[in-house]
Write a protein that holds these residues in place. Structure first.
Motif, PDB file in Angstrom:
ATOM      1  N   SER A 297       0.827  -1.213   0.000  1.00  0.00           N
ATOM      2  CA  SER A 297       0.000   0.000   0.000  1.00  0.00           C
ATOM      3  C   SER A 297       0.855   1.254   0.000  1.00  0.00           C
ATOM      4  N   LEU A 298       1.952   1.225   0.752  1.00  0.00           N
ATOM      5  CA  LEU A 298       2.830   2.394   0.786  1.00  0.00           C
ATOM      6  C   LEU A 298       3.609   2.525  -0.517  1.00  0.00           C
ATOM      7  N   THR A 299       3.956   1.388  -1.124  1.00  0.00           N
ATOM      8  CA  THR A 299       4.628   1.439  -2.422  1.00  0.00           C
ATOM      9  C   THR A 299       3.700   2.068  -3.464  1.00  0.00           C
ATOM     10  N   ALA A 300       2.413   1.698  -3.415  1.00  0.00           N
ATOM     11  CA  ALA A 300       1.435   2.274  -4.340  1.00  0.00           C
ATOM     12  C   ALA A 300       1.296   3.778  -4.107  1.00  0.00           C
ATOM     13  N   ALA A 301       1.284   4.187  -2.836  1.00  0.00           N
ATOM     14  CA  ALA A 301       1.196   5.619  -2.518  1.00  0.00           C
ATOM     15  C   ALA A 301       2.430   6.355  -3.021  1.00  0.00           C
ATOM     16  N   ALA A 302       3.606   5.714  -2.887  1.00  0.00           N
ATOM     17  CA  ALA A 302       4.845   6.334  -3.366  1.00  0.00           C
ATOM     18  C   ALA A 302       4.816   6.489  -4.878  1.00  0.00           C
ATOM     19  N   ALA A 303       4.280   5.478  -5.571  1.00  0.00           N
ATOM     20  CA  ALA A 303       4.180   5.554  -7.030  1.00  0.00           C
ATOM     21  C   ALA A 303       3.248   6.684  -7.446  1.00  0.00           C
ATOM     22  N   ASP A 304       2.125   6.814  -6.761  1.00  0.00           N
ATOM     23  CA  ASP A 304       1.188   7.897  -7.078  1.00  0.00           C
ATOM     24  C   ASP A 304       1.815   9.259  -6.808  1.00  0.00           C
ATOM     25  N   ASP A 305       2.575   9.360  -5.710  1.00  0.00           N
ATOM     26  CA  ASP A 305       3.237  10.619  -5.385  1.00  0.00           C
ATOM     27  C   ASP A 305       4.286  10.958  -6.441  1.00  0.00           C
ATOM     28  N   ALA A 306       5.050   9.943  -6.873  1.00  0.00           N
ATOM     29  CA  ALA A 306       6.065  10.172  -7.907  1.00  0.00           C
ATOM     30  C   ALA A 306       5.409  10.609  -9.215  1.00  0.00           C
ATOM     31  N   ALA A 307       4.253  10.023  -9.533  1.00  0.00           N
ATOM     32  CA  ALA A 307       3.549  10.405 -10.760  1.00  0.00           C
ATOM     33  C   ALA A 307       3.105  11.860 -10.701  1.00  0.00           C
ATOM     34  N   GLU A 308       2.627  12.307  -9.530  1.00  0.00           N
ATOM     35  CA  GLU A 308       2.199  13.699  -9.397  1.00  0.00           C
ATOM     36  C   GLU A 308       3.395  14.644  -9.492  1.00  0.00           C
ATOM     37  N   ARG A 309       4.525  14.252  -8.907  1.00  0.00           N
ATOM     38  CA  ARG A 309       5.728  15.076  -9.013  1.00  0.00           C
ATOM     39  C   ARG A 309       6.215  15.119 -10.460  1.00  0.00           C
ATOM     40  N   PHE A 310       6.123  13.991 -11.136  1.00  0.00           N
ATOM     41  CA  PHE A 310       6.515  13.929 -12.542  1.00  0.00           C
ATOM     42  C   PHE A 310       5.636  14.878 -13.363  1.00  0.00           C
ATOM     43  N   LYS A 311       4.340  14.836 -13.135  1.00  0.00           N
ATOM     44  CA  LYS A 311       3.426  15.716 -13.862  1.00  0.00           C
ATOM     45  C   LYS A 311       3.706  17.185 -13.539  1.00  0.00           C
ATOM     46  N   GLY A 312       4.016  17.469 -12.274  1.00  0.00           N
ATOM     47  CA  GLY A 312       4.325  18.841 -11.897  1.00  0.00           C
ATOM     48  C   GLY A 312       5.581  19.347 -12.585  1.00  0.00           C
ATOM     49  N   ALA A 313       6.569  18.466 -12.707  1.00  0.00           N
ATOM     50  CA  ALA A 313       7.810  18.853 -13.388  1.00  0.00           C
ATOM     51  C   ALA A 313       7.550  19.122 -14.864  1.00  0.00           C
ATOM     52  N   ILE A 314       6.764  18.257 -15.499  1.00  0.00           N
ATOM     53  CA  ILE A 314       6.440  18.450 -16.919  1.00  0.00           C
ATOM     54  C   ILE A 314       5.685  19.756 -17.115  1.00  0.00           C
ATOM     55  N   SER A 315       4.770  20.061 -16.200  1.00  0.00           N
ATOM     56  CA  SER A 315       4.020  21.313 -16.287  1.00  0.00           C
ATOM     57  C   SER A 315       4.941  22.516 -16.157  1.00  0.00           C
ATOM     58  N   ALA A 316       5.897  22.453 -15.218  1.00  0.00           N
ATOM     59  CA  ALA A 316       6.828  23.568 -15.036  1.00  0.00           C
ATOM     60  C   ALA A 316       7.711  23.750 -16.261  1.00  0.00           C
ATOM     61  N   LEU A 317       8.138  22.646 -16.857  1.00  0.00           N
ATOM     62  CA  LEU A 317       8.990  22.727 -18.044  1.00  0.00           C
ATOM     63  C   LEU A 317       8.230  23.273 -19.250  1.00  0.00           C
ATOM     64  N   GLY A 318       6.921  23.247 -19.200  1.00  0.00           N
ATOM     65  CA  GLY A 318       6.117  23.809 -20.274  1.00  0.00           C
ATOM     66  C   GLY A 318       5.735  25.257 -20.044  1.00  0.00           C
ATOM     67  N   GLY A 319       6.323  25.886 -19.020  1.00  0.00           N
ATOM     68  CA  GLY A 319       5.970  27.261 -18.681  1.00  0.00           C
ATOM     69  C   GLY A 319       6.326  28.261 -19.768  1.00  0.00           C
TER      70      GLY A 319
END
Length: 239
Positions: free
Chosen positions: A12-34
């Motif tokens: 369950s914690l591994t799944a939460a970590a994966a979801d958190d990493a996905a959100e950070r990944f999306k945030g980084a992609i959004s920032a790079l598209g600024g």
């Protein structure tokens, strides 16, 4: 969350970590598209176009790349291959062009920061985040032990890539210092333009004002780049 999953927090914690990493990944992609005004900050010479594809499209391509992986090692190799091959990151994710030619902050040739979303330091950190992010939504290896191992490899890669991020921040610091120097000098020029015409021997007021306006636009763009990178969640991840 990622470090907790590595420490043995269970599926369950591994799944939460994966979801958190996905959100950070999306945030980084959004920032790079600024963008700053009508310019895309990280698209290089193609500054009128988007620098990055939508984050969900990038993650979908990455999940497809690891779909047949049953172990963490296979998934890591598949992600590395995706980032390295021409039809991977540089085609699916990055939509900009080559880096702009270097030049000074005042518009002359020399030290202008040339940075795109294809910069190796940025790609390496995105790749490290992607190792965990591909497991979000049930992607990647399915065995709990392999998923935890992939989370561990993601955390280790993020730590290993820290020097590259530090070097990138150093480049930004140098560019910011050059910008501050140029801003001071240009402020003095702006004051000089307000003097009576007879005190401006050999100076074309229209030409100087035009150059000042163009330089100020460049300065604003550089500051926007610095601010965007400072807020990148991928940089904050292991600060």
């Amino acid at each position: 969350v990622l470090l907790q999953a590595v420490a043995g927090g269970g599926p369950s914690l591994t799944a939460a970590a994966a979801d958190d990493a996905a959100e950070r990944f999306k945030g980084a992609i959004s920032a790079l598209g600024g963008r700053a005004g009508d310019r895309t900050l990280f698209a290089g010479v193609e500054s009128q176009d988007a620098a990055m594809a939508p984050a969900d499209d990038i993650l979908s391509s990455l999940r497809a790349a690891v779909a047949s992986s049953t172990t963490a090692a296979e998934a890591e190799a598949a992600v590395a291959d995706w980032f390295a091959r021409p039809d991977g990151y540089d085609s699916v994710a990055y939509r900009g062009g080559a880096a702009v030619a270097d030049g000074n902050a005042d518009g002359s040739e020399g030290t202008r920061l040339s940075l795109t979303a294809a910069d190796p330091a940025i790609k390496e950190t995105l790749e490290a985040l992607a190792l965990a992010a591909v497991m979000s939504g049930g992607g990647g290896p399915q065995a709990p032990g392999e998923r935890q191992e992939l989370a561990r490899r993601s955390a280790e890669r993020l730590a290993a890539d820290a020097p590259g991020r530090a070097a990138l921040q150093g480049r930004l610091g140098g560019a910011e210092a050059a910008i501050d120097t140029a801003r001071t000098r240009l402020a003095a020029e702006a004051g000089a333009l307000r003097l009576p015409r007879e005190d401006l021997i050999g100076v074309d007021e229209y030409e100087a004002a035009t150059r000042l306006e163009a330089t100020q636009t460049q300065l604003e763009t550089h500051y926007a780049v610095t601010a965007r990178l400072a807020r990148l969640s991928l940089v904050d991840f292991l600060r």
